[in-house]
Design an enzyme around this catalytic site. Structure first.
Site, mmCIF file in Angstrom:
data_model
loop_
_atom_site.group_PDB
_atom_site.id
_atom_site.type_symbol
_atom_site.label_atom_id
_atom_site.label_comp_id
_atom_site.label_asym_id
_atom_site.label_seq_id
_atom_site.Cartn_x
_atom_site.Cartn_y
_atom_site.Cartn_z
ATOM 1 N N GLU A 135 0.824 -1.212 0.000
ATOM 2 C CA GLU A 135 0.000 0.000 0.000
ATOM 3 C C GLU A 135 0.861 1.268 0.000
ATOM 4 O OE1 GLU A 135 -2.988 -0.264 -0.723
ATOM 5 O OE2 GLU A 135 -3.193 -2.408 -0.363
ATOM 6 N N HIS A 138 2.051 1.948 -3.485
ATOM 7 C CA HIS A 138 1.072 2.631 -4.340
ATOM 8 C C HIS A 138 1.195 4.145 -4.190
ATOM 9 C CE1 HIS A 138 -1.205 -0.493 -6.248
ATOM 10 N NE2 HIS A 138 -1.635 -1.046 -5.126
ATOM 11 N N GLU A 195 -0.331 -3.057 -9.778
ATOM 12 C CA GLU A 195 -0.333 -3.975 -8.643
ATOM 13 C C GLU A 195 0.983 -4.750 -8.566
ATOM 14 O OE1 GLU A 195 -2.575 -4.058 -6.279
ATOM 15 O OE2 GLU A 195 -3.693 -2.486 -7.313
#
Length: 269
Positions: A135, A138, A195
């Site tokens: 996360e 990202h 991803e």
């Protein structure tokens, strides 16, 4: 009108390239941090106000601690590799929300949520670090702004087609084909690429933070078992398949350890 739309798209593409420091590649990004971060922060605060945020519990404290360790590791890497101050506008925040969803997510600028439903899958602090690294990655790679930029281009393509095609029946056929083609052929692969990129960057920074990157593949084996074969085909998904992720994470873990060794980290939690 068609020429104006195409010219606008060309100007956006040419003027919107930014280098991802972790890959060295240019990425498409129309949205500066000064524009997208305030919107993301406001949406995050609204979400927190509408959901049950756990504070002061052992699990909530662990989420914050892991997040701080990994974001600090990211800053160490960026500074060492010629990007001091890269994170100056980021406002890291890590919250645990009570919900059965097996998920976690990140908004631009470092606003992260874990749902309690994912904790039985993460099992340990290192398992949490696998998800947290992903996360945080990202946020580091501006994936949110890139998705918005790609969506803008997708919309411009639709507008250009509708302007160019005068016949209503042909225009309807174009819209149907364009919607499916641009989604399956462009947007979904774009998302899967993000991803995989977040998986690889996440492994690297979790290792620098002192967490064992070998645990990442093990976590995704548990995720696969939890899904029970209900996942869609990879080409119709925003995410790589569980098998693809397990294969990649296994392959990339030794490289993450090599990167961590450059920072003096040779043993892992």
């Amino acid at each position: 009108m068609k020429k104006i739309v195409l010219l606008l798209a060309l100007v956006l593409v040419v003027s919107a390239c930014k280098v991802n420091p972790f890959t060295g590649k240019k990425v498409l990004n129309f949205y500066p941090n000064s524009q997208i971060f305030p919107m993301a922060f406001a949406q995050y605060d609204q979400f927190l106000g509408e959901n049950k945020v756990l504070e002061g519990t052992t699990e909530a404290k662990m989420i914050t601690n892991v997040g701080q360790r990994i974001s600090s590791a990211a800053e160490r890497w960026l500074t060492a590799n010629g990007y001091p101050g890269y994170l100056k506008d980021y406002k890291w925040e890590y919250n645990l929300v009570k919900d059965t969803l097996v998920n976690a997510w990140c908004m631009p600028g470092g606003k992260i949520v874990f749902y309690t439903g994912i904790l039985p899958i993460t099992q340990t602090e290192t398992g949490v670090a696998v998800v947290m690294g992903h996360e945080v990655a990202h946020a580091l790679a501006d994936h949110g702004a890139q998705r918005m930029s790609a969506g803008t281009l997708q919309q411009l393509g639709a507008v250009a087609g509708n302007v160019a095609i005068q016949d209503p029946q042909k225009r309807n056929t174009f819209n149907q084909a364009y919607g499916i083609g641009s989604t399956v052929g462009l947007m979904l692969p774009f998302s899967r690429g993000h991803e995989s990129e977040a998986d690889r960057i996440g492994l690297q920074i979790m290792a620098i933070a002192g967490y064992n990157p070998d645990e990442a593949a093990e976590l995704w084996k548990r995720m696969k078992a939890n899904a029970g074969g209900n996942a869609p085909p990879e080409f119709l998904s925003t995410h790589p398949s569980n098998d693809t992720r397990i294969h990649n994470l296994t392959k990339w873990a030794p490289l993450a350890k090599q990167e961590a060794a450059k920072f003096g980290v040779t043993s892992f939690q």
